[in-house]
Design an enzyme around this catalytic site. Structure first.
Site, PDB file in Angstrom:
ATOM      1  N   SER A  89      52.294 -22.952  69.268  1.00 38.85           N
ATOM      2  CA  SER A  89      51.765 -22.296  68.078  1.00 38.85           C
ATOM      3  C   SER A  89      50.324 -22.755  67.829  1.00 38.85           C
ATOM      4  O   SER A  89      49.463 -22.600  68.695  1.00 38.85           O
ATOM      5  CB  SER A  89      52.684 -22.574  66.882  1.00 38.85           C
ATOM      6  OG  SER A  89      52.394 -21.735  65.796  1.00 38.85           O
ATOM      7  N   ASP A 127      57.212 -11.772  68.174  1.00 36.66           N
ATOM      8  CA  ASP A 127      56.372 -12.798  67.561  1.00 36.66           C
ATOM      9  C   ASP A 127      55.093 -12.135  67.055  1.00 36.66           C
ATOM     10  O   ASP A 127      54.441 -11.398  67.805  1.00 36.66           O
ATOM     11  CB  ASP A 127      56.032 -13.852  68.608  1.00 36.66           C
ATOM     12  CG  ASP A 127      55.251 -15.042  68.068  1.00 36.66           C
ATOM     13  OD1 ASP A 127      54.782 -14.972  66.913  1.00 36.66           O
ATOM     14  OD2 ASP A 127      55.100 -16.027  68.805  1.00 36.66           O
ATOM     15  N   HIS A 160      59.002 -16.170  67.357  1.00 34.26           N
ATOM     16  CA  HIS A 160      58.100 -17.318  67.350  1.00 34.26           C
ATOM     17  C   HIS A 160      58.901 -18.615  67.271  1.00 34.26           C
ATOM     18  O   HIS A 160      59.906 -18.707  66.575  1.00 34.26           O
ATOM     19  CB  HIS A 160      57.160 -17.216  66.139  1.00 34.26           C
ATOM     20  CG  HIS A 160      56.040 -18.208  66.160  1.00 34.26           C
ATOM     21  ND1 HIS A 160      54.964 -18.098  66.999  1.00 34.26           N
ATOM     22  CD2 HIS A 160      55.831 -19.348  65.437  1.00 34.26           C
ATOM     23  CE1 HIS A 160      54.129 -19.097  66.796  1.00 34.26           C
ATOM     24  NE2 HIS A 160      54.632 -19.881  65.856  1.00 34.26           N
TER      25      HIS A 160
END
Length: 320
Positions: A158, A253, A283
């Site tokens: 991320s 995502d 995600h």
């Protein structure tokens, strides 16, 4: 493909646990939320030991945790500098402890998880400066970590993927160190343009538009340019010569498109890229082994890819 049934059930459970009107999360709420989410990692790495330490940074000591897989000898191994996710606002070496240990075991690398400074207490570019300083320190002092400096990987998930990409671009521009590979897991790479995936999955897909906007507002000082490549590394004009890229994205995502676009951009520039967009996934799926079997699969895939990249660099070093 449709959203994976287990992922769909997990998202429904998360929505039921936080009913009511959506409001911008505070930094404290964001940190609490991520800490709870990361409890779903539950990944066991039984053959890894961990030790804590600090390394020098631009604003003081930077804490880190070194994960060492069990080995039959003391010869230097590949190294992996890891940056945790959390939007530059949340996350720590504690929240990502199990994932970092699992990556160390899967990759057979000694992995250094870096506890860089977070916003809003420390605005941009604090996290970037810490990430660069930590990577350069590990590279310069590789032997003391039991690492072969020629086999260094930089990665993160991320927002940690943002930092990993930025570190690699910085190293390319300044020729400051050699990096064997970059490993980007569901990376956040672009805030200049709103992609179709950010629109399509703006709500109810674990990380939403409101959270991304809140993180960015907490992270950036007034007047910051979101096109700055240290914020949006996808916007870099020259990516030729970057290290081998291992990129994992997820179909459902919000940041899928920017990760996919970065893989294409690197390929077009002649960079060696191994990219997988995981069907039906969301995600942070790699960190949800307690509910998603695909989490264990992707960690195994990353392990194979990193070992291959590190072995290739070792061969090149020995040949030259």
């Amino acid at each position: 493909m449709p959203l994976d049934p287990l992922a769909k059930r997990f998202l429904a459970m998360m929505a039921a646990a936080s009913p009511g009107t959506r409001t911008r999360p505070t930094a404290s709420e964001r940190r609490q939320s991520l800490a709870k989410l990361m409890q779903f990692a539950r990944t066991e790495a039984t053959d890894v030991t961990a030790t804590d330490g600090v390394l020098p940074g631009p604003a003081g000591d930077i804490p880190y945790r070194l994960y060492s897989p069990a080995r039959d000898d003391d010869t230097p191994s590949g190294g992996f500098v890891f940056f945790h996710g959390g939007g530059m606002v949340a996350g720590s070496i504690e929240t990502h402890d199990r994932i970092a240990a699992a990556l160390a075991e899967a990759t057979s690398c000694r992995l250094i998880s870096v506890d860089y400074r977070l916003a809003p207490e420390h605005k941009f570019p604090a996290a970037v400066e810490d990430a660069i300083a930590a990577t350069e320190f590990v590279a310069r002092n590789a032997a003391s970590f039991g690492i072969d400096a020629e086999r260094l990987v930089v990665g993160g998930d991320s927002a940690g993927g943002t930092l990993a990409a930025v570190v690699c671009q910085h190293a390319q521009r300044h020729a400051s160190l050699a990096i064997a590979a970059q490993c980007l897991i569901c990376p956040v790479l672009d805030f200049e343009e709103i992609s179709p995936s950010r629109e399509a999955f703006a709500d109810d897909h674990l990380i939403g538009k409101m959270t991304l906007q809140a993180d960015l507002a907490d992270y950036l000082p007034d007047g910051a340019d979101v096109a700055d490549v240290r914020i949006s590394p996808l916007r870099a004009l020259n990516v030729k010569g970057l290290p081998t890229a291992i990129i994992h994205t997820a179909e459902f995502d919000p940041v899928r498109d920017e990760g996919n676009a970065y893989a294409r951009k690197l390929l077009a520039a002649g960079v060696n890229v191994e990219h997988i967009c995981h069907d039906g996934m969301i995600h942070n799926f790699h960190a949800m082994g307690a509910v998603l079997p695909q989490a264990r699969l992707v960690l195994s895939q990353i392990g194979e890819q990193v070992r291959r990249a590190v072995s290739a660099r070792e061969f090149e070093s020995n040949f030259n």
